[in-house]
Design an enzyme around this catalytic site. Structure first.
Site, PDB file in Angstrom:
ATOM      1  N   ARG A  37     -52.403 -22.210  38.276  1.00 40.51           N
ATOM      2  CA  ARG A  37     -53.730 -21.019  38.704  1.00 40.51           C
ATOM      3  C   ARG A  37     -55.059 -21.193  38.798  1.00 40.51           C
ATOM      4  NH1 ARG A  37     -49.993 -17.044  39.780  1.00 40.51           N
ATOM      5  NH2 ARG A  37     -48.714 -16.347  38.670  1.00 40.51           N
ATOM      6  N   HIS A  67     -45.799 -30.873  39.930  1.00 44.62           N
ATOM      7  CA  HIS A  67     -45.719 -29.715  40.962  1.00 44.62           C
ATOM      8  C   HIS A  67     -47.278 -28.861  40.799  1.00 44.62           C
ATOM      9  CE1 HIS A  67     -45.030 -25.441  42.403  1.00 44.62           C
ATOM     10  NE2 HIS A  67     -43.925 -25.865  42.042  1.00 44.62           N
ATOM     11  N   TYR A  70     -50.345 -23.426  42.039  1.00 47.65           N
ATOM     12  CA  TYR A  70     -49.075 -22.140  43.078  1.00 47.65           C
ATOM     13  C   TYR A  70     -50.575 -21.723  44.192  1.00 47.65           C
ATOM     14  CZ  TYR A  70     -45.446 -20.813  39.604  1.00 47.65           C
ATOM     15  OH  TYR A  70     -44.262 -21.320  38.716  1.00 47.65           O
ATOM     16  N   HIS A 107     -45.286 -25.589  47.567  1.00 55.15           N
ATOM     17  CA  HIS A 107     -44.646 -24.574  48.226  1.00 55.15           C
ATOM     18  C   HIS A 107     -45.542 -24.893  49.227  1.00 55.15           C
ATOM     19  CE1 HIS A 107     -44.675 -22.115  43.775  1.00 55.15           C
ATOM     20  NE2 HIS A 107     -43.705 -23.056  44.586  1.00 55.15           N
ATOM     21  N   GLU A 142     -41.129 -27.220  48.792  1.00 52.43           N
ATOM     22  CA  GLU A 142     -40.012 -26.014  47.722  1.00 52.43           C
ATOM     23  C   GLU A 142     -39.192 -25.330  48.622  1.00 52.43           C
ATOM     24  OE1 GLU A 142     -41.114 -25.365  43.873  1.00 52.43           O
ATOM     25  OE2 GLU A 142     -39.379 -24.313  44.006  1.00 52.43           O
ATOM     26  N   ASP A 176     -34.834 -25.097  45.570  1.00 52.11           N
ATOM     27  CA  ASP A 176     -34.662 -24.636  44.516  1.00 52.11           C
ATOM     28  C   ASP A 176     -33.392 -22.958  44.375  1.00 52.11           C
ATOM     29  OD1 ASP A 176     -34.859 -22.012  42.765  1.00 52.11           O
ATOM     30  OD2 ASP A 176     -37.426 -22.340  42.060  1.00 52.11           O
ATOM     31  N   HIS A 179     -34.258 -18.744  44.503  1.00 51.40           N
ATOM     32  CA  HIS A 179     -34.893 -19.350  45.447  1.00 51.40           C
ATOM     33  C   HIS A 179     -33.904 -19.421  46.994  1.00 51.40           C
ATOM     34  CE1 HIS A 179     -39.179 -21.331  44.039  1.00 51.40           C
ATOM     35  NE2 HIS A 179     -39.026 -19.979  43.246  1.00 51.40           N
ATOM     36  N   HIS A 211     -34.069 -27.117  41.858  1.00 47.08           N
ATOM     37  CA  HIS A 211     -34.136 -26.776  40.740  1.00 47.08           C
ATOM     38  C   HIS A 211     -33.822 -24.908  40.694  1.00 47.08           C
ATOM     39  CE1 HIS A 211     -39.416 -26.787  41.276  1.00 47.08           C
ATOM     40  NE2 HIS A 211     -39.302 -27.475  41.124  1.00 47.08           N
ATOM     41  N   ASP A 224     -38.431 -13.085  44.112  1.00 48.59           N
ATOM     42  CA  ASP A 224     -38.516 -14.638  43.346  1.00 48.59           C
ATOM     43  C   ASP A 224     -38.817 -14.576  42.228  1.00 48.59           C
ATOM     44  OD1 ASP A 224     -39.007 -17.536  42.484  1.00 48.59           O
ATOM     45  OD2 ASP A 224     -41.322 -17.584  43.821  1.00 48.59           O
ATOM     46  N   HIS A 226     -36.817 -15.494  38.733  1.00 52.81           N
ATOM     47  CA  HIS A 226     -36.425 -16.260  37.919  1.00 52.81           C
ATOM     48  C   HIS A 226     -35.374 -16.098  36.832  1.00 52.81           C
ATOM     49  CE1 HIS A 226     -38.543 -20.059  39.611  1.00 52.81           C
ATOM     50  NE2 HIS A 226     -38.718 -19.274  39.801  1.00 52.81           N
ATOM     51  N   GLU A 256     -36.229 -23.897  35.836  1.00 53.41           N
ATOM     52  CA  GLU A 256     -37.564 -22.911  35.454  1.00 53.41           C
ATOM     53  C   GLU A 256     -37.334 -21.607  35.060  1.00 53.41           C
ATOM     54  OE1 GLU A 256     -38.493 -24.019  39.845  1.00 53.41           O
ATOM     55  OE2 GLU A 256     -40.424 -24.730  39.636  1.00 53.41           O
TER      56      GLU A 256
HETATM   57 ZN    ZN Z   1     -39.514 -19.776  41.835  1.00 55.16          ZN
HETATM   58 FE    FE Z   2     -38.804 -23.693  41.916  1.00 53.99          FE
HETATM   59 FE    FE Z   3     -42.222 -24.032  42.597  1.00 50.42          FE
END
Ligand code: ZN
Ligand code: FE
Ligand code: FE
Length: 279
Positions: A37, A67, A70, A107, A142, A176, A179, A211, A224, A226, A256
């Protein structure tokens, strides 16, 4: 041979992640390049990287996946935020040169009302600014659930980004499972058709990572969230079909799921047991 791992905390460095991976019987792992973040990254420690590379070699850890944070939005309407995304990704990629031959996932971004087309052109411009011919990392787009104005909910959107990137030999895709399910691709009942569609639109050769996540929500929900493996709307049977599918089984799988290390160890053991060939 199943290559599977999970998302690990990078706060204690690379060697610590390697050791965590071995603890959960993983042969790969994913990590954030910096605070997910935030934008600050710690200085690289060459001794830690050297120790990790040795340890990874000894313990069969391969195909680690970085990764991006975000908060980056390469599709932002704000020029400064797009530039910031490019700067951070460029810095991440220069760091990844110390771990050559791996992938860096991000992303694609959210168009925040500008429309998909404009968002896609912003993303492609950012990528064209940072992809250099000497790069030893593959940058992955992704697949996204389509919450808000996320780009990447349809394979066609990723295809369009790839088409506009000049150095697209440095680009791939990370699928993913949560996703794509949330985006409306029925990988439970129509896995073959979804993969055929992926192949027709993007090309399975571009698919570099999976993912592996269950979803708390039904098909097409664009949420979204998980879920643990087998505890969501996708379910264990579909997960096992995914990791054993001929088009996917040789790819690296990254969990994840909402877990600590113990939970990841349990999921990895469960999935490994589910694909053991019958004696
Ligand atoms: Zn996600
Ligand atoms: Fe992912
Ligand atoms: Fe991701």
């Amino acid at each position: 041979m199943l290559t599977i791992g999970c998302h690990l905390s990078s706060s204690k460095g690379y060697l610590a992640m390697g050791k965590d991976a071995v603890k959960v019987d993983a042969d790969t792992f994913q990590f954030f390049t910096r605070n997910p973040r935030g934008t600050k990254a710690k200085a690289l420690n060459p001794d830690d990287i050297a120790a990790f590379l040795d340890y990874a070699g000894d313990h069969g850890i391969t195909k680690i996946l970085a990764h991006a944070p975000y908060i980056l939005n390469a599709a932002s309407a704000d020029t400064h935020l797009r530039e910031l995304a490019g700067e951070i990704m460029a810095d991440d990629l220069s760091r990844m040169e110390h771990l050559p031959g791996n992938c860096y996932n991000f992303h694609p971004g959210s168009h925040v009302g500008q429309g998909t087309e404009t968002g896609i052109s912003h993303i492609a411009r950012v990528l064209n600014g940072i992809l250099k011919s000497r790069l030893h990392t593959t940058v992955l787009l992704e697949t996204m659930s389509g919450k808000g104005s996320e780009i990447g909910r349809e394979f066609e959107e990723l295809r369009e980004i790839l088409d506009r990137v000049e150095q697209s030999d440095h680009m791939g895709v990370c699928l993913d499972t949560c996703h794509v399910w949330d985006a409306g691709y029925d990988i439970v009942n129509r896995l073959d058709q979804v993969l055929d569609h992926f192949d027709a639109v993007i090309g399975l050769g571009r698919l570099k990572a999976i993912h592996l996540n269950d979803s708390q929500n039904p098909l097409g929900s664009h949420k979204d969230r998980h879920a643990k493996i087998g505890k969501g709307h996708i379910g264990l049977d579909a997960m096992v079909r995914i990791i054993s599918h001929p088009a996917l089984k040789d790819l690296p799988f990254y969990l994840e799921t909402p877990n600590e290390l113990d939970g990841y160890a349990g999921e990895i053991a469960l999935l490994r047991a589910c694909i053991k060939p019958e004696a």
